[in-house]
Enzyme design. Structure first.
Site, PDB file in Angstrom:
ATOM      1  N   GLU A  26     -11.440  -0.488  -3.612  1.00  0.00           N
ATOM      2  CA  GLU A  26     -10.801   0.274  -2.558  1.00  0.00           C
ATOM      3  C   GLU A  26      -9.445   0.915  -3.319  1.00  0.00           C
ATOM      4  OE1 GLU A  26      -9.846  -3.011   0.344  1.00  0.00           O
ATOM      5  OE2 GLU A  26      -8.547  -3.887  -1.113  1.00  0.00           O
ATOM      6  N   ASP A  53       0.891  -1.325   0.083  1.00  0.00           N
ATOM      7  CA  ASP A  53      -0.072  -0.038   0.227  1.00  0.00           C
ATOM      8  C   ASP A  53       0.921   1.155  -0.097  1.00  0.00           C
ATOM      9  OD1 ASP A  53      -2.236  -1.746   0.210  1.00  0.00           O
ATOM     10  OD2 ASP A  53      -1.944  -1.595   2.448  1.00  0.00           O
TER      11      ASP A  53
END
Length: 563
Positions: free
Chosen positions: A213, A42
């Site tokens: 997402e 991420d």
């Protein structure tokens, strides 16, 4: 802390998968493609301070890493929240949180850095996004101190959206927007106060829905583009994560894909999916410098048991105004390859194109043996073949050890004949062998012609950086237009001259030229069609020369040392 702690997405599988991926990451620290310690999950958008590029990522206390050239990456010296000393308000909002922050985002505004971070627990929609600020990213600065600004948004089990995965976008008019969310309710956006970095009000906009997402919002021309992830994250080699995009004429949507399908109706044009060793790419960020846009993301390395790593791809835009993401930094074609330290170029030394001939650096002379054809193999890998005869750049013995040498050899597709190319911040290229990831360099930073090229661990030396100059010509194939059966003796040759022996069936007269390494023609001669033994009485001073033999439309080139 060398590597971030991965988060587990509750919709992607069992907790066992998370543990396997984590243990793989800790046990296998070697990098691929990019250099250094590239383990990350991420990653935030790249942000630059001074001569350093920073990325923040999922990890205990918020993990960071930095680079000075966008190629070699080093873990930050400490977490944002050292020794797990994170703000106490977080556990009030997110009971059970233990300091493993997810998917941070960092932007620079108003003379300071705004770091947004996610707090959540596995399988829960009880989450919060917080904000910390700092006037510098340099941990050695006396002014370095992260100051927590508290909650930005939060969610409960009954909220419409999950408060994770913050993405921050500043519009051309100065407006600042936060996009966040996950498959629990989809993606939402809200406008932020340009100074405080907190929401201006309670209004939110639904931007995308479904298994979505990891938002990234940007603007190009008249359109806003929303990059999203769909699929299953965090399953290593079994991850199905992929990046899609939609666009809108309004920052609040609706965002539609190239087929006109709304992202709120499971739309999205595929931008980057799994390919080769790059499994499950996710969490896009866009960093532009010098007119070049880098598309940062993580992936699970299929060559390293699914360890998550950082990748920087190339972002361009089609004529129709849609993003094109590729790991191929070089357009297929014919090039001279110049070293940034010596200014000499790749040279099939001896200039015969023969198998086993060493690849060295040489003085540019416009010779075919100094020209190289790049063929994209996909996912940033290239086959590099010599324009004289078409043999491939090859690591001798298919060795991956430091010091292994480059030579010409028939292409077989082996890892030692494939090279991964990364673009450094100054526009130069770094070429790494797909067999072990060591990079091509001029050993010992030599500046003399004739030094054979080899592999070494990346250290940022200019001797490991290359630039390409496109040259004309049709891409070579093995044996194309090469005159075979040519030999030259004695070697080394005396100053009085040398002999060329021909064993060829090509018809027609033979033309011979001799040039010095600067490309100046010092001898030219023509021999009859029946002559098979040619005496070249060139009366040359001592030195290195290039002999070019042409017959029947084919050419042979060879270097000779005169003593």
């Amino acid at each position: 802390m060398l590597f971030p702690l991965l988060r587990f997405r509750p919709h992607t599988g069992r907790a066992l998968t998370f543990l396997i991926v984590l243990l793989t990451l800790l046990a296998r620290p070697q990098a691929r493609a990019l250099q250094g310690l590239t383990g990350v999950h991420d990653p935030s958008t790249i942000v630059k301070e001074g001569n350093k590029y920073w990325v923040f990522a999922t990890g205990q206390g918020i993990y960071s890493m930095y680079s000075t050239d966008l190629v070699n990456w080093t873990p930050g010296p400490r977490a944002v929240f050292v020794n797990n000393a994170y703000p106490s308000w977080i556990n009030t909002k997110v009971p059970g949180f233990t300091g493993n922050f997810w998917a941070p985002e960092c932007v620079f505004r108003n003379g300071k850095y705004y770091l947004y971070y996610s707090c959540s627990t596995f399988g829960s929609k009880v989450s919060a996004i917080g904000l910390a600020t700092n006037v510098t990213l340099d941990p050695t600065s006396p002014n370095y101190r992260w100051e927590d600004q508290g909650e930005v948004v939060s969610s409960t089990s009954s909220s419409a959206a999950n408060a994770i995965d913050p993405a921050v976008f500043q519009d051309s008019n100065g407006d600042v927007w936060l996009t966040y969310g996950s498959f629990f309710g989809g993606l939402r956006s809200t406008q932020l106060h340009a100074t405080t970095g907190k929401p201006l009000g309670t209004t939110t906009y639904a931007l995308a829905n479904g298994d979505v997402e990891a938002a990234c919002l940007t603007k190009q021309g008249a359109f806003y583009y929303l990059f999203i992830n769909r699929g299953a994250c965090c399953n290593g080699l079994n991850s199905t994560y992929h990046i899609r995009v939609g666009r809108s004429s309004s920052v609040t949507g609706p965002f539609v894909d190239q087929s006109g399908v709304d992202l709120n109706s499971n739309g999205g044009t595929l931008v980057l999916g799994s390919g080769g060793r790059y499994i499950g790419p996710g969490h896009a960020g866009i960093f532009t410098e010098g007119g070049v846009s880098y598309f940062s993301h993580h992936y699970y390395d299929g060559d390293d048991n699914g360890a998550p790593k950082l990748s920087l791809a190339r972002l361009t835009w089609s004529a129709a105004g849609w993003p094109v993401v590729s790991r191929d930094w070089v357009t297929a074609g014919r090039y001279e390859i110049k070293n940034q330290n010596s200014n000499l170029i790749w040279d099939a030394w001896g200039c015969t194109g023969a198998s086993g001939q060493m690849i060295a650096q040489g003085t540019p002379a416009g010779l075919d043996c100094q020209r190289w054809d790049f063929t994209a193999l996909g996912n940033g890998e290239y086959k590099i073949t010599n324009a004289l005869g078409g043999l491939a750049a090859d690591v001798a013995g298919c060795s991956a050890v430091a010091g292994a040498k480059l030579q010409l050899f028939a292409y077989s597709g082996a890892n030692c004949q494939r090279f991964r190319i990364d673009r450094a911040n100054d526009g130069t290229l770094v070429l790494a062998s797909a067999n072990g990831n060591r990079v091509v360099e001029v050993p010992n930073a030599a500046t003399t012609a004739g030094q054979q090229l080899g592999l070494w661990d990346y250290n940022g030396c200019a001797c490991q950086h290359w630039s390409l100059t496109a040259v004309g010509g049709t891409l070579a194939t093995a044996g194309s237009q090469q005159l075979s059966g040519v030999s030259l003796y004695p070697v080394p040759a005396p100053r009085s001259g040398f002999t060329i022996a021909l064993a060829t069936t090509e018809a027609g007269p033979t033309r011979v030229s001799v040039a010095d390494v600067a490309g100046r023609i010092l001898y030219q001669g023509e021999f009859g069609a029946q002559q098979q033994r040619l005496t070249v009485a060139a009366a040359l001073p001592a030195g290195l020369y290039v002999v070019r033999v042409e017959r029947g439309g084919r050419t042979a080139t060879q270097k000779v040392m005169v003593q």
